[in-house]
Design a protein around this motif. Sequence first.
Motif, PDB file in Angstrom:
ATOM      1  N   VAL A 126     -26.698 -25.053 -11.198  1.00 48.47           N
ATOM      2  CA  VAL A 126     -26.700 -24.137 -10.060  1.00 48.47           C
ATOM      3  C   VAL A 126     -26.237 -24.832  -8.784  1.00 48.47           C
ATOM      4  CG1 VAL A 126     -29.074 -24.561  -9.342  1.00 48.47           C
ATOM      5  CG2 VAL A 126     -28.055 -22.308  -8.963  1.00 48.47           C
ATOM      6  N   TYR A 181     -20.573 -18.612  -5.959  1.00 49.81           N
ATOM      7  CA  TYR A 181     -21.248 -18.486  -7.248  1.00 49.81           C
ATOM      8  C   TYR A 181     -20.510 -17.497  -8.154  1.00 49.81           C
ATOM      9  CZ  TYR A 181     -25.498 -21.159  -6.232  1.00 49.81           C
ATOM     10  OH  TYR A 181     -26.391 -22.160  -5.982  1.00 49.81           O
ATOM     11  N   ARG A 272     -26.157 -16.969 -12.827  1.00 47.03           N
ATOM     12  CA  ARG A 272     -27.227 -17.321 -13.762  1.00 47.03           C
ATOM     13  C   ARG A 272     -27.101 -16.560 -15.075  1.00 47.03           C
ATOM     14  NH1 ARG A 272     -32.340 -17.620  -9.502  1.00 47.03           N
ATOM     15  NH2 ARG A 272     -32.094 -19.856  -8.984  1.00 47.03           N
ATOM     16  N   ARG A 275     -24.358 -18.424 -16.929  1.00 47.72           N
ATOM     17  CA  ARG A 275     -24.631 -19.847 -17.141  1.00 47.72           C
ATOM     18  C   ARG A 275     -24.837 -20.249 -18.603  1.00 47.72           C
ATOM     19  NH1 ARG A 275     -25.280 -23.978 -18.854  1.00 47.72           N
ATOM     20  NH2 ARG A 275     -26.621 -25.727 -18.230  1.00 47.72           N
TER      21      ARG A 275
END
Length: 282
Positions: A126, A181, A272, A275
């Motif tokens: 992250v 992100y 996320r 990920r």
Amino acid sequence: MRGVVRKVGRWRGILPINEQLWMKFDLLRTLVRRDLEARYKGSVLGNLWPLLNQLSQLLIYTYVFSTVLKVKLTTLKGLPANDFTFGLWLFAGLLPWIAFTGGLMQSASSVLGQPNLVKKVVFPVVLLPLVPILSTFIESSFGLMALIFFVALTSHTLHTTLALLPLVWLTQLLLTAGLGYLAAGLTVFLRDIPQTLGVILNIWFYATPIIYPASAIPEEWRGWVFWLNPMTAIAEVYRDIVLVGEVKHWGEWGVSSLIAVVVFFGGLWCYRRLRPAFADVL
């Protein structure tokens, strides 16, 4: 630049943050410092290059828009109406944009460029998109210091509104990190994202009143540009704080901050979710 990164660590004993988060923060601090040191390692001018790059853009845009295209500004409080003042006004808008686009473009490839770290189970992936974003932001601070110096030299005063700069930085960083992100996660699966992002940012730049005053936008479109484009409010608040000494765009700043928060959490959520598949694709 190394000193800027180290000073942040002094807040460790003050802020009520648990040890696990501090460990991630220390790792992020180390990664940012290494990234800054590696960018200009071996060059003669070293960390002066970011400032020189920013000043070169300033000179080009100032010449083209104030001398060739004859773009005129409303007189700014305490500053003479000349090309130098136009340059200060232009630089105040360019600084957040340079930090925003530079960090966003580099963060898009941050995961793709670190496959060894991504495949390590214990490494907090992250943090990867945040490293280039924070590095570019720190680099832009040199230009900001130069801008404040020349404004003080010209107007013989330092505005108390400079104390509000950290709040504008927070809005700017949240927006950049959220989009970073999103771009970093998608680039792992769609390698065209960085090139697409470059095209979008070029369009976004000219849709934002940075190299031309907001008064040049037709009245029926001006509200949309201010309320829906968060970079417009950020650039204008930078000018309010550094040049004018009075924040004239509180409402627009508030909306851009809200957009930045939504973008940040939305981008982090997407990152996320993607990920778990990073290691398999890389």
